[in-house]
Design a protein around this motif. Sequence first.
Motif, PDB file in Angstrom:
ATOM      1  N   THR A  88      34.155  46.227  48.744  1.00  0.00           N
ATOM      2  CA  THR A  88      34.474  47.658  48.694  1.00  0.00           C
ATOM      3  C   THR A  88      35.842  47.855  48.035  1.00  0.00           C
ATOM      4  N   ASP A  89      36.066  49.051  47.499  1.00  0.00           N
ATOM      5  CA  ASP A  89      37.353  49.342  46.872  1.00  0.00           C
ATOM      6  C   ASP A  89      38.492  49.195  47.874  1.00  0.00           C
ATOM      7  N   GLU A  90      38.251  49.644  49.100  1.00  0.00           N
ATOM      8  CA  GLU A  90      39.285  49.582  50.140  1.00  0.00           C
ATOM      9  C   GLU A  90      39.665  48.138  50.451  1.00  0.00           C
ATOM     10  N   ASN A  91      38.646  47.279  50.620  1.00  0.00           N
ATOM     11  CA  ASN A  91      38.922  45.874  50.927  1.00  0.00           C
ATOM     12  C   ASN A  91      39.483  45.133  49.712  1.00  0.00           C
ATOM     13  N   THR A  92      39.069  45.556  48.515  1.00  0.00           N
ATOM     14  CA  THR A  92      39.639  44.951  47.305  1.00  0.00           C
ATOM     15  C   THR A  92      41.139  45.171  47.271  1.00  0.00           C
ATOM     16  N   GLN A  93      41.560  46.398  47.614  1.00  0.00           N
ATOM     17  CA  GLN A  93      42.992  46.701  47.634  1.00  0.00           C
ATOM     18  C   GLN A  93      43.714  45.851  48.677  1.00  0.00           C
ATOM     19  N   VAL A  94      43.087  45.658  49.837  1.00  0.00           N
ATOM     20  CA  VAL A  94      43.715  44.846  50.889  1.00  0.00           C
ATOM     21  C   VAL A  94      43.894  43.412  50.410  1.00  0.00           C
ATOM     22  N   ILE A  95      42.850  42.858  49.779  1.00  0.00           N
ATOM     23  CA  ILE A  95      42.928  41.475  49.291  1.00  0.00           C
ATOM     24  C   ILE A  95      43.971  41.362  48.175  1.00  0.00           C
ATOM     25  N   GLU A  96      44.024  42.373  47.304  1.00  0.00           N
ATOM     26  CA  GLU A  96      45.037  42.375  46.246  1.00  0.00           C
ATOM     27  C   GLU A  96      46.443  42.363  46.848  1.00  0.00           C
ATOM     28  N   GLU A  97      46.662  43.188  47.874  1.00  0.00           N
ATOM     29  CA  GLU A  97      47.990  43.268  48.504  1.00  0.00           C
ATOM     30  C   GLU A  97      48.347  41.965  49.211  1.00  0.00           C
ATOM     31  N   LYS A 101      51.572  39.706  48.072  1.00  0.00           N
ATOM     32  CA  LYS A 101      52.570  39.319  49.079  1.00  0.00           C
ATOM     33  C   LYS A 101      52.739  37.807  49.119  1.00  0.00           C
ATOM     34  N   ALA A 102      51.620  37.073  49.045  1.00  0.00           N
ATOM     35  CA  ALA A 102      51.670  35.604  49.100  1.00  0.00           C
ATOM     36  C   ALA A 102      52.375  35.038  47.873  1.00  0.00           C
ATOM     37  N   PHE A 103      52.085  35.590  46.703  1.00  0.00           N
ATOM     38  CA  PHE A 103      52.745  35.126  45.477  1.00  0.00           C
ATOM     39  C   PHE A 103      54.243  35.439  45.522  1.00  0.00           C
ATOM     40  N   GLU A 104      54.597  36.605  46.056  1.00  0.00           N
ATOM     41  CA  GLU A 104      56.010  36.996  46.145  1.00  0.00           C
ATOM     42  C   GLU A 104      56.773  36.072  47.096  1.00  0.00           C
ATOM     43  N   GLU A 105      56.149  35.679  48.196  1.00  0.00           N
ATOM     44  CA  GLU A 105      56.805  34.800  49.160  1.00  0.00           C
ATOM     45  C   GLU A 105      57.149  33.450  48.530  1.00  0.00           C
ATOM     46  N   GLN A 106      56.330  33.027  47.564  1.00  0.00           N
ATOM     47  CA  GLN A 106      56.565  31.744  46.903  1.00  0.00           C
ATOM     48  C   GLN A 106      57.393  31.875  45.628  1.00  0.00           C
ATOM     49  N   SER A 107      57.702  33.121  45.253  1.00  0.00           N
ATOM     50  CA  SER A 107      58.351  33.380  43.958  1.00  0.00           C
ATOM     51  C   SER A 107      57.545  32.727  42.845  1.00  0.00           C
ATOM     52  N   SER A 108      56.235  32.859  42.940  1.00  0.00           N
ATOM     53  CA  SER A 108      55.331  32.181  42.012  1.00  0.00           C
ATOM     54  C   SER A 108      55.284  32.887  40.660  1.00  0.00           C
ATOM     55  N   PRO A 109      55.325  32.116  39.561  1.00  0.00           N
ATOM     56  CA  PRO A 109      55.214  32.719  38.225  1.00  0.00           C
ATOM     57  C   PRO A 109      53.820  33.263  37.949  1.00  0.00           C
ATOM     58  N   GLN A 110      52.855  32.924  38.812  1.00  0.00           N
ATOM     59  CA  GLN A 110      51.484  33.403  38.628  1.00  0.00           C
ATOM     60  C   GLN A 110      51.292  34.837  39.118  1.00  0.00           C
ATOM     61  N   ILE A 115      48.502  40.168  39.131  1.00  0.00           N
ATOM     62  CA  ILE A 115      48.592  41.629  39.076  1.00  0.00           C
ATOM     63  C   ILE A 115      47.732  42.187  37.942  1.00  0.00           C
ATOM     64  N   LYS A 116      47.612  41.416  36.847  1.00  0.00           N
ATOM     65  CA  LYS A 116      46.847  41.893  35.694  1.00  0.00           C
ATOM     66  C   LYS A 116      45.363  42.078  36.004  1.00  0.00           C
ATOM     67  N   ILE A 117      44.827  41.319  36.976  1.00  0.00           N
ATOM     68  CA  ILE A 117      43.399  41.460  37.293  1.00  0.00           C
ATOM     69  C   ILE A 117      43.178  42.390  38.494  1.00  0.00           C
ATOM     70  N   ALA A 127      52.609  48.753  37.511  1.00  0.00           N
ATOM     71  CA  ALA A 127      52.890  47.834  36.411  1.00  0.00           C
ATOM     72  C   ALA A 127      52.284  48.345  35.116  1.00  0.00           C
ATOM     73  N   VAL A 128      51.065  48.901  35.212  1.00  0.00           N
ATOM     74  CA  VAL A 128      50.415  49.460  34.033  1.00  0.00           C
ATOM     75  C   VAL A 128      51.213  50.650  33.502  1.00  0.00           C
ATOM     76  N   GLU A 129      51.675  51.517  34.437  1.00  0.00           N
ATOM     77  CA  GLU A 129      52.451  52.693  34.030  1.00  0.00           C
ATOM     78  C   GLU A 129      53.783  52.287  33.405  1.00  0.00           C
ATOM     79  N   VAL A 130      54.433  51.245  33.966  1.00  0.00           N
ATOM     80  CA  VAL A 130      55.708  50.779  33.422  1.00  0.00           C
ATOM     81  C   VAL A 130      55.522  50.232  32.015  1.00  0.00           C
TER      82      VAL A 130
END
Length: 287
Positions: A88-97, A101-110, A115-117, A127-130
């Motif tokens: 669902t769109d709602e759960n997709t957003q949750v998984i994206e978030e 958060k997980a990538f940010e905690e690791q300071s991952s270059p990925q 974010i692009k997908i 990011a798209v608007e920026v």
Amino acid sequence: MRRYILSYFWSHMEVFYNLLQNQSWSDILAKAKSDQINLKKNPAEWTNICSLLQSEFIKYATNEKAVLVSKLCFEYIKLKTAGYLTVTDENTQVIEELGIKAFEEQSSPQLSSFIKICQFTPVAKQAVEVNYAKEKTNSLDTKKVTLFPRTDWLNPLFKSSLETHFYQALKDVFPSYFIYPNVALSNIFDKEQIFPHLNSEQRSFYFNGVVDFVVYDPTDKHMPKYFFEVDSFYHDRQEAMIRDAKKNAIFNAANISLHRIRPDSDSLTTKHDFFCEINKLVRESST
């Protein structure tokens, strides 16, 4: 026959439930991809499974380590985008978030690649608007007098390390040949010769399609000898499958092999792996 199909389907579902019970999410996602044809033989049941998977995955990812969550969220969103999983769109957003958060905690270059997908997360939309704002600002800046070369407007020959590895592998397999990327179909096949063998859609595609890599023999009037496509999960999308079918049809009309290589995110990523796979395809085509 119907009884056999149902029995076969339920055996797959039983494996799925066992994996879910053991929280083996890497295996779950791999199975959702590899057994797609069989799993979709019972659409209603598969829809229920997908509904269960998304809710259980969110529970699991909420409390798991960031290094694992980031990898699994990336794969989950890729499979959802390619149509392997229903979310669902709602759960997709949750998984994206959760993934961001997980990538940010690791300071991952990925993080930027993830974010692009993404489609529904506010961060992804921002990011798209920026990027759009930057492009608009740069567009306005072009009205000013440019006093230095805008090398930042140039695109590299290869857009990913995967393409670079594949190119290097081709050079190792064909050291005395010329390797060119993104070669237009109109530069490969003679229009007058091939058009009688194509339908109207394939003829239109002839002017727009490109081949990822073409190997030319300098000792034979620089004739093209081998043709390669490096397919990613994006090729599972409907529009990509239609384009690939047209491209395949053009090569089939000429009775020439178009070698397709599908990189595996877990193994087929290095130059050596590509080297072995290219050698295998070339040997098979020559027998």
